[in-house]
Write a protein that holds these residues in place. Sequence first.
Motif, PDB file in Angstrom:
ATOM      1  N   GLN A   1     -21.616  16.094  12.460  1.00 40.28           N
ATOM      2  CA  GLN A   1     -23.198  16.258  12.219  1.00 40.28           C
ATOM      3  C   GLN A   1     -23.229  15.653  10.950  1.00 40.28           C
ATOM      4  O   GLN A   1     -24.713  14.631  10.443  1.00 40.28           O
ATOM      5  CB  GLN A   1     -24.387  17.582  12.111  1.00 40.28           C
ATOM      6  N   LEU A   2     -23.544  15.532  10.182  1.00 36.82           N
ATOM      7  CA  LEU A   2     -22.826  15.466   8.695  1.00 36.82           C
ATOM      8  C   LEU A   2     -22.786  13.945   8.941  1.00 36.82           C
ATOM      9  O   LEU A   2     -24.422  13.114   7.868  1.00 36.82           O
ATOM     10  CB  LEU A   2     -21.809  16.189   7.806  1.00 36.82           C
ATOM     11  N   ALA A   3     -22.056  13.778   9.527  1.00 42.45           N
ATOM     12  CA  ALA A   3     -21.183  11.927   9.232  1.00 42.45           C
ATOM     13  C   ALA A   3     -22.786  11.091  10.152  1.00 42.45           C
ATOM     14  O   ALA A   3     -22.961   9.764   9.647  1.00 42.45           O
ATOM     15  CB  ALA A   3     -20.548  11.802  10.402  1.00 42.45           C
ATOM     16  N   SER A   4     -23.327  11.167  11.098  1.00 42.89           N
ATOM     17  CA  SER A   4     -24.854  10.895  11.254  1.00 42.89           C
ATOM     18  C   SER A   4     -26.053  11.106  10.695  1.00 42.89           C
ATOM     19  O   SER A   4     -26.597   9.889  10.019  1.00 42.89           O
ATOM     20  CB  SER A   4     -25.529  11.586  12.814  1.00 42.89           C
ATOM     21  N   TYR A   5     -25.926  12.424   9.628  1.00 47.64           N
ATOM     22  CA  TYR A   5     -27.075  12.090   8.782  1.00 47.64           C
ATOM     23  C   TYR A   5     -26.713  10.813   7.869  1.00 47.64           C
ATOM     24  O   TYR A   5     -27.582  10.161   7.191  1.00 47.64           O
ATOM     25  CB  TYR A   5     -27.360  13.369   8.490  1.00 47.64           C
TER      26      TYR A   5
ATOM     27  N   CYS B   1     -27.258  11.513  -1.701  1.00 44.85           N
ATOM     28  CA  CYS B   1     -26.794  12.090  -0.674  1.00 44.85           C
ATOM     29  C   CYS B   1     -26.903  13.308   0.077  1.00 44.85           C
ATOM     30  O   CYS B   1     -28.486  13.579   0.206  1.00 44.85           O
ATOM     31  CB  CYS B   1     -25.651  13.172  -1.733  1.00 44.85           C
ATOM     32  N   VAL B   2     -27.045  13.670   1.266  1.00 44.88           N
ATOM     33  CA  VAL B   2     -27.542  14.429   2.386  1.00 44.88           C
ATOM     34  C   VAL B   2     -26.878  15.411   1.954  1.00 44.88           C
ATOM     35  O   VAL B   2     -25.679  15.907   2.520  1.00 44.88           O
ATOM     36  CB  VAL B   2     -27.390  13.536   4.095  1.00 44.88           C
ATOM     37  N   ILE B   3     -27.194  17.037   2.823  1.00 44.26           N
ATOM     38  CA  ILE B   3     -26.747  17.570   2.755  1.00 44.26           C
ATOM     39  C   ILE B   3     -26.696  19.271   3.943  1.00 44.26           C
ATOM     40  O   ILE B   3     -27.929  19.020   4.888  1.00 44.26           O
ATOM     41  CB  ILE B   3     -27.128  18.542   1.065  1.00 44.26           C
ATOM     42  N   GLU B   4     -25.739  19.206   4.551  1.00 46.01           N
ATOM     43  CA  GLU B   4     -25.774  19.579   5.849  1.00 46.01           C
ATOM     44  C   GLU B   4     -25.259  21.849   5.292  1.00 46.01           C
ATOM     45  O   GLU B   4     -24.308  21.702   4.652  1.00 46.01           O
ATOM     46  CB  GLU B   4     -25.003  20.021   6.895  1.00 46.01           C
ATOM     47  N   ILE B   5     -26.000  22.486   5.484  1.00 48.02           N
ATOM     48  CA  ILE B   5     -26.077  24.029   5.480  1.00 48.02           C
ATOM     49  C   ILE B   5     -25.431  24.839   6.421  1.00 48.02           C
ATOM     50  O   ILE B   5     -25.658  24.604   7.383  1.00 48.02           O
ATOM     51  CB  ILE B   5     -26.953  24.467   4.719  1.00 48.02           C
ATOM     52  N   LYS B   6     -24.032  25.315   6.081  1.00 41.95           N
ATOM     53  CA  LYS B   6     -24.037  26.658   6.728  1.00 41.95           C
ATOM     54  C   LYS B   6     -23.584  27.791   6.563  1.00 41.95           C
ATOM     55  O   LYS B   6     -23.460  28.156   5.409  1.00 41.95           O
ATOM     56  CB  LYS B   6     -22.386  26.019   7.768  1.00 41.95           C
TER      57      LYS B   6
END
Length: 354
Positions: free
Chosen positions: A94-98, A75-80
Amino acid sequence: MDKDLWEELCFILTETIPSNVSEQIYENKVIRVFEKLGWSQYKKELSVRESIQFGAANRMCPDIIIRNGNAEPVCVIEIKKPTADLNFSGHRSQLASYMRMLRTPVGILVGDKFKIYTEMPESSVNEIYLVEEVPLRKSSEKGEDFVRTFKKSENIRESVNSYIQKGLNKLEKEQKKKAIENRINDPGFKDEISDWVREKLSEFYDPVVVAKVLEEYEFEINSKGSSFQDFESSHSTVIHTSRNSADNLDSKRTKDGLKIGEYVQKSFRELFAENKLNPNDIQSLQSPDYSKRVFNAGYPVLRNITQGRADHKGYNRYYKDVYGGKYYLSAQWNVSHWDAFEAWLKEIKRRGLP
């Protein structure tokens, strides 16, 4: 065990940070959370801001990538930071691109909650679907399920796939609920209810009498909840009598003392007796498209007796009398059909003999 771990993760992300925490500090807290789930930076299972090249001169740096023992992205994780709006479409894109570049089935958007996304095989570019939303509350079955799924294990891919499927099943269920809501809310659904009531009553009473009685009533669907969008609120079907309603005087409309169903039957008996209908007329009246277009009828006006009186659900939709020696006549008439039927009948009579 999963409950205790989830409570500790909530503590790290809610009780150990200031209200104005920066994204960088919050990112460190999230890294600690996934380390608590068993993923090691040292073993390269947890990769932070890894620079990945794509194309000739482009690079991307996801906040966190989780990899299994075979170095495959899980999995890939994007943090805000917690104050960020996770519903902002740019974060999701952005998450979809990753996810697309890493070919990982799951992406997690972290802010004041966990939002877990997946990409369906038939989806278009950068289109991902919300599998689950997990608030950072200590007492949470969703949180415990999150821990069970994403903590380090040898069968992590199976756990993640099962989690995704569970979420997609939930999504499909919600979509079906929404479709049912839309169907109920469709203006034509009241007519379907009226037809159903007519058919059920006609199993016990004379259809002509039933049709006459129901012309004095109208059906309405009202939500008991404050919002029709809330499926959890219950719904009811309300039957209103129109006997004392000035707005429904049209339900008393008659012709030669007959209401619509009686008048249609009388008219067709006369048309067949006087040979007013030619073969083209009879063929057209057996067509669903023609009947819908000319009369706004839900069923063909005429049906060959070899086809019976019932529809595919077993409900009788036609009068039991036979017209022209071999046709049943639709019994699905109400006050809304008056104008269309009279216009059609006038045209048939105007042209004279066929």
